[in-house]
Every structure is written in structure tokens, then in C-alpha cells.
Design a protein around this motif. Structure first.
Motif, PDB file in Angstrom:
ATOM      1  N   ALA A  46      17.462  55.751   9.813  1.00 45.71           N
ATOM      2  CA  ALA A  46      16.088  56.247   9.994  1.00 45.71           C
ATOM      3  C   ALA A  46      15.870  57.502   9.159  1.00 45.71           C
ATOM      4  O   ALA A  46      14.820  57.654   8.517  1.00 45.71           O
ATOM      5  N   GLU A  47      16.855  58.403   9.156  1.00 42.48           N
ATOM      6  CA  GLU A  47      16.750  59.623   8.345  1.00 42.48           C
ATOM      7  C   GLU A  47      16.643  59.294   6.856  1.00 42.48           C
ATOM      8  O   GLU A  47      15.956  59.985   6.113  1.00 42.48           O
ATOM      9  N   LYS A  48      17.299  58.213   6.437  1.00 38.93           N
ATOM     10  CA  LYS A  48      17.250  57.797   5.025  1.00 38.93           C
ATOM     11  C   LYS A  48      15.997  56.971   4.722  1.00 38.93           C
ATOM     12  O   LYS A  48      15.820  56.512   3.605  1.00 38.93           O
ATOM     13  N   ARG A  49      15.149  56.776   5.737  1.00 32.85           N
ATOM     14  CA  ARG A  49      13.864  56.092   5.607  1.00 32.85           C
ATOM     15  C   ARG A  49      14.021  54.650   5.098  1.00 32.85           C
ATOM     16  O   ARG A  49      13.305  54.198   4.210  1.00 32.85           O
ATOM     17  N   THR A  97      20.413  56.154  13.559  1.00 31.46           N
ATOM     18  CA  THR A  97      19.852  57.488  13.336  1.00 31.46           C
ATOM     19  C   THR A  97      19.904  57.849  11.846  1.00 31.46           C
ATOM     20  O   THR A  97      18.914  58.307  11.269  1.00 31.46           O
ATOM     21  N   LEU A  98      21.035  57.614  11.230  1.00 27.89           N
ATOM     22  CA  LEU A  98      21.203  57.920   9.810  1.00 27.89           C
ATOM     23  C   LEU A  98      20.309  57.043   8.932  1.00 27.89           C
ATOM     24  O   LEU A  98      19.690  57.525   7.974  1.00 27.89           O
ATOM     25  N   LEU A 111      13.678  56.645  17.913  1.00 30.18           N
ATOM     26  CA  LEU A 111      13.547  57.081  16.521  1.00 30.18           C
ATOM     27  C   LEU A 111      12.184  56.721  15.915  1.00 30.18           C
ATOM     28  O   LEU A 111      11.891  57.081  14.781  1.00 30.18           O
ATOM     29  N   ASN A 128      26.157  57.678   4.278  1.00 30.63           N
ATOM     30  CA  ASN A 128      26.013  59.075   3.842  1.00 30.63           C
ATOM     31  C   ASN A 128      26.085  59.209   2.325  1.00 30.63           C
ATOM     32  O   ASN A 128      25.388  60.042   1.744  1.00 30.63           O
TER      33      ASN A 128
END
Length: 179
Positions: free
Chosen positions: A113-116, A110-111, A140, A89
Motif C-alpha cells: 500500500a505504501e508503494k501504491r 502495508t508495504l 489501509l 523494499n
């Protein structure tokens, strides 16, 4: 081969080589090693990456990794004792992520993937962990492949050569493919 008092011990050199190949570390990469344990994978990543953040929740792992990093003279690794989710984070950029500690795996994936994150490798010894990693990555849209790696090492038996297998490991690879 290095021995370690840590549960799980160091990542075997053959396993590390395959995981690093799948990870595809590049010269300017910022990397994270989640569940860094002895620091073996962190050191291998640090040979190429600009910087590695090595995180483990276990104080004894951080101490072992600190000693291994110091004895190898490596200066581009930052050790973090604590929860990987908090570190992820807090990071603005992560290019590659190696996951050897799988507590909270779904949330971490998940995190990431969100951060690419471009490339993610999960090493798992349990079928259930491998299955969870594959299913989560598929959901994802970041799953690329899974590899089952079995390594055996030779040893002497009455003047002859025999092979003794090391526990198999699943190497699950995924990441966000650039547009």
C-alpha cells in the motif's frame, strides 16, 4: 492439471484464471508473485506483464519454479529465493502483486500500500487468512472485494459422470486506486 511435490501444489487453472482477472495485469506492468511455489501464477502473469519477480522463501519451491519457467521458455521472470519483504523494499516500482504465500501478510500488504501498488490479489485457503487480508486491506483503505471460489471437476464413476470438489479458495482483491 500439474502435480507437484510442494505443499499446496500448483494453483489450479480455474483459480488462476479468476485471480488473474482480478489482478488486471497490463502490458507494461512490473509484477511480483509472492510465495511463487511452482511458478504457475508467475508464468500466467508473464504472458502479459513486462517483467515478473517471483519470490519464495523455500529453496525447493524456487527449484521447482525454475524448472517450470525453463521448460516453458519464459525469459521475463526473475526468481528470488528469500523473504518477500526484502524484495518489496528493494523494488522501485510494483504495478501488480499476487500473494500466494501469506507468511507476514499484514506487513506485506502495508508495504505494498505504501508503494501504491495498483492491484493486489491474495489467494487464501484459510478463513483466518482471508479475514486478516480483508481487515488489513480495509484498514489501509485498499480493499475492493473478496470472492469465494469453489471448483469441482468431473470424473468417471461406473461409466457415469460425477463431480469432485476441490478445496474452496478465497480471492481477496485490493489496491491503490489512482487519483
Amino acid at each position: 492439471m500439474t502435480t507437484s511435490p510442494l505443499k499446496g501444489g500448483p494453483t489450479q487453472p480455474e483459480v488462476c484464471a479468476v485471480a488473474l482477472n482480478k489482478l488486471g495485469v497490463q502490458k507494461d506492468d512490473i509484477a511480483i508473485d509472492i510465495g511463487c511455489g511452482t511458478g504457475t501464477v508467475s508464468l500466467a502473469i508473464a504472458d502479459t506483464a513486462r517483467h515478473v519477480y517471483a519470490v519464495d522463501i523455500r529453496p525447493e519451491a524456487i527449484e521447482t519454479a525454475r524448472e517450470n519457467i525453463r521448460s516453458n521458455g519464459c525469459t521475463n521472470i526473475t526468481l528470488v529465493e528469500g523473504d518477500a519483504i526484502n524484495l518489496i523494499n528493494d523494488m522501485d516500482r510494483i504495478d501488480v502483486a499476487f500473494i500466494g504465500g501469506t507468511q507476514g501478510l499484514t506487513g506485506m500488504l502495508t508495504l505494498l500500500a505504501e508503494k501504491r501498488v495498483r492491484s493486489i490479489v491474495v489467494n487464501a485457503v484459510l478463513i483466518e487468512t482471508a479475514s486478516s487480508a480483508i481487515q488489513t486491506m480495509k484498514s489501509l483503505g485498499i480493499f475492493q472485494e473478496a470472492v469465494l471460489l469453489q471448483v469441482s471437476r468431473s470424473y468417471d464413476l461406473l461409466g457415469k459422470t460425477m463431480f469432485k470438489p476441490i478445496n474452496p479458495i478465497y480471492i481477496i482483491h485490493g489496491g491503490v486506486v489512482p487519483c
